[in-house]
Design a protein around this motif. Structure first.
Motif, mmCIF file in Angstrom:
data_model
loop_
_atom_site.group_PDB
_atom_site.id
_atom_site.type_symbol
_atom_site.label_atom_id
_atom_site.label_comp_id
_atom_site.label_asym_id
_atom_site.label_seq_id
_atom_site.Cartn_x
_atom_site.Cartn_y
_atom_site.Cartn_z
ATOM 1 N N TRP A 1 -1.826 1.341 -8.264
ATOM 2 C CA TRP A 1 -2.877 1.127 -7.277
ATOM 3 C C TRP A 1 -2.752 -0.266 -6.704
ATOM 4 N N THR A 2 -3.358 -0.446 -5.548
ATOM 5 C CA THR A 2 -3.404 -1.750 -4.912
ATOM 6 C C THR A 2 -4.727 -1.886 -4.175
ATOM 7 N N GLU A 3 -5.083 -3.112 -3.897
ATOM 8 C CA GLU A 3 -6.326 -3.401 -3.184
ATOM 9 C C GLU A 3 -5.986 -4.117 -1.889
ATOM 10 N N ILE A 4 -6.632 -3.709 -0.825
ATOM 11 C CA ILE A 4 -6.455 -4.345 0.477
ATOM 12 C C ILE A 4 -7.804 -4.863 0.945
ATOM 13 N N ASP B 1 -17.597 -2.950 -8.312
ATOM 14 C CA ASP B 1 -17.757 -1.745 -9.135
ATOM 15 C C ASP B 1 -16.601 -0.772 -8.908
ATOM 16 N N ALA B 2 -16.221 -0.591 -7.643
ATOM 17 C CA ALA B 2 -15.134 0.331 -7.310
ATOM 18 C C ALA B 2 -13.821 -0.159 -7.911
ATOM 19 N N ARG B 3 -13.572 -1.458 -7.850
ATOM 20 C CA ARG B 3 -12.343 -2.028 -8.414
ATOM 21 C C ARG B 3 -12.243 -1.719 -9.908
ATOM 22 N N ALA B 4 -13.339 -1.882 -10.609
ATOM 23 C CA ALA B 4 -13.344 -1.596 -12.046
ATOM 24 C C ALA B 4 -13.067 -0.116 -12.306
ATOM 25 N N THR B 5 -13.644 0.753 -11.497
ATOM 26 C CA THR B 5 -13.432 2.195 -11.651
ATOM 27 C C THR B 5 -11.982 2.563 -11.367
ATOM 28 N N VAL B 6 -11.446 2.068 -10.258
ATOM 29 C CA VAL B 6 -10.056 2.368 -9.894
ATOM 30 C C VAL B 6 -9.105 1.838 -10.958
ATOM 31 N N GLU B 7 -9.332 0.623 -11.388
ATOM 32 C CA GLU B 7 -8.472 0.022 -12.403
ATOM 33 C C GLU B 7 -8.466 0.853 -13.690
ATOM 34 N N ARG B 8 -9.641 1.279 -14.137
ATOM 35 C CA ARG B 8 -9.755 2.050 -15.373
ATOM 36 C C ARG B 8 -9.094 3.421 -15.248
ATOM 37 N N VAL B 9 -9.387 4.134 -14.159
ATOM 38 C CA VAL B 9 -8.819 5.472 -13.978
ATOM 39 C C VAL B 9 -7.296 5.397 -13.860
ATOM 40 N N CYS B 10 -6.802 4.461 -13.062
ATOM 41 C CA CYS B 10 -5.349 4.353 -12.878
ATOM 42 C C CYS B 10 -4.651 3.945 -14.174
ATOM 43 N N PRO C 1 -16.681 -0.066 -0.319
ATOM 44 C CA PRO C 1 -15.293 0.208 -0.626
ATOM 45 C C PRO C 1 -14.894 1.631 -0.248
ATOM 46 N N VAL C 2 -13.633 1.777 0.120
ATOM 47 C CA VAL C 2 -13.047 3.078 0.424
ATOM 48 C C VAL C 2 -11.840 3.246 -0.490
ATOM 49 N N VAL C 3 -11.699 4.425 -1.076
ATOM 50 C CA VAL C 3 -10.553 4.713 -1.940
ATOM 51 C C VAL C 3 -9.767 5.873 -1.344
ATOM 52 N N GLU C 4 -8.452 5.654 -1.240
ATOM 53 C CA GLU C 4 -7.534 6.706 -0.815
ATOM 54 C C GLU C 4 -6.569 7.010 -1.953
ATOM 55 N N VAL C 5 -6.240 8.275 -2.088
ATOM 56 C CA VAL C 5 -5.233 8.712 -3.053
ATOM 57 C C VAL C 5 -4.170 9.469 -2.270
ATOM 58 N N ALA D 1 0.832 -1.204 0.000
ATOM 59 C CA ALA D 1 0.000 0.000 0.000
ATOM 60 C C ALA D 1 0.866 1.253 0.000
ATOM 61 N N SER D 2 2.010 1.206 0.684
ATOM 62 C CA SER D 2 2.867 2.382 0.758
ATOM 63 C C SER D 2 3.499 2.724 -0.591
ATOM 64 N N ASP D 3 3.562 1.754 -1.511
ATOM 65 C CA ASP D 3 4.149 1.983 -2.827
ATOM 66 C C ASP D 3 3.126 2.459 -3.857
ATOM 67 N N ALA D 4 1.856 2.302 -3.576
ATOM 68 C CA ALA D 4 0.805 2.624 -4.537
ATOM 69 C C ALA D 4 0.232 4.009 -4.264
ATOM 70 N N LEU D 5 -0.047 4.741 -5.328
ATOM 71 C CA LEU D 5 -0.675 6.050 -5.177
ATOM 72 C C LEU D 5 -2.125 5.902 -4.725
ATOM 73 N N VAL D 6 -2.820 4.902 -5.288
ATOM 74 C CA VAL D 6 -4.241 4.692 -4.985
ATOM 75 C C VAL D 6 -4.391 3.374 -4.236
ATOM 76 N N VAL D 7 -5.161 3.423 -3.148
ATOM 77 C CA VAL D 7 -5.432 2.216 -2.365
ATOM 78 C C VAL D 7 -6.946 2.039 -2.285
ATOM 79 N N LEU D 8 -7.383 0.837 -2.644
ATOM 80 C CA LEU D 8 -8.789 0.461 -2.550
ATOM 81 C C LEU D 8 -8.935 -0.515 -1.392
ATOM 82 N N TYR D 9 -9.711 -0.148 -0.384
ATOM 83 C CA TYR D 9 -10.032 -1.041 0.724
ATOM 84 C C TYR D 9 -11.371 -1.682 0.401
#
Length: 87
Positions: free
Chosen positions: A37-40, A21-30, A57-61, A3-11
């Motif tokens: 990005w990474t998923e936890i 749905d959030a995973r697809a959005t994060v994947e597409r935008v990134c 889901p929670v997304v941090e940038v 997570a510390s290496d990724a700009l975007v983190v999806l919990y």
């Protein structure tokens, strides 16, 4: 990727349609903006469950929460672009 290496983190949780749905959005935008990005999964972490509970889901940038439940792709894109070098 840590997570510390990724700009975007999806919990997320393993059985969560909103997370899918959030995973697809994060994947597409990134992919579109070239961000990492990474998923936890929080399922097995009492501390993450306590922190996020039913808000996944929670997304941090860049360590800053940008949204939960329904992730807005335009808001996410703006946050990612601002957080990248030169942004």
């Amino acid at each position: 990727m840590a997570a510390s290496d990724a700009l975007v983190v999806l919990y997320s949780r393993s059985t969560c349609p909103l997370c899918d749905d959030a995973r697809a959005t994060v994947e597409r935008v990134c992919r579109d903006v070239g961000a990492t990005w990474t998923e936890i999964l929080i399922d097995d972490s009492p501390s993450l469950i306590a922190a996020f509970g039913e808000y996944v889901p929670v997304v941090e940038v860049g360590g800053v929460q940008q949204g939960f439940w329904h992730i807005d792709s335009q808001r996410l894109r703006r946050a990612v672009e601002r957080s990248q070098p030169g942004g």
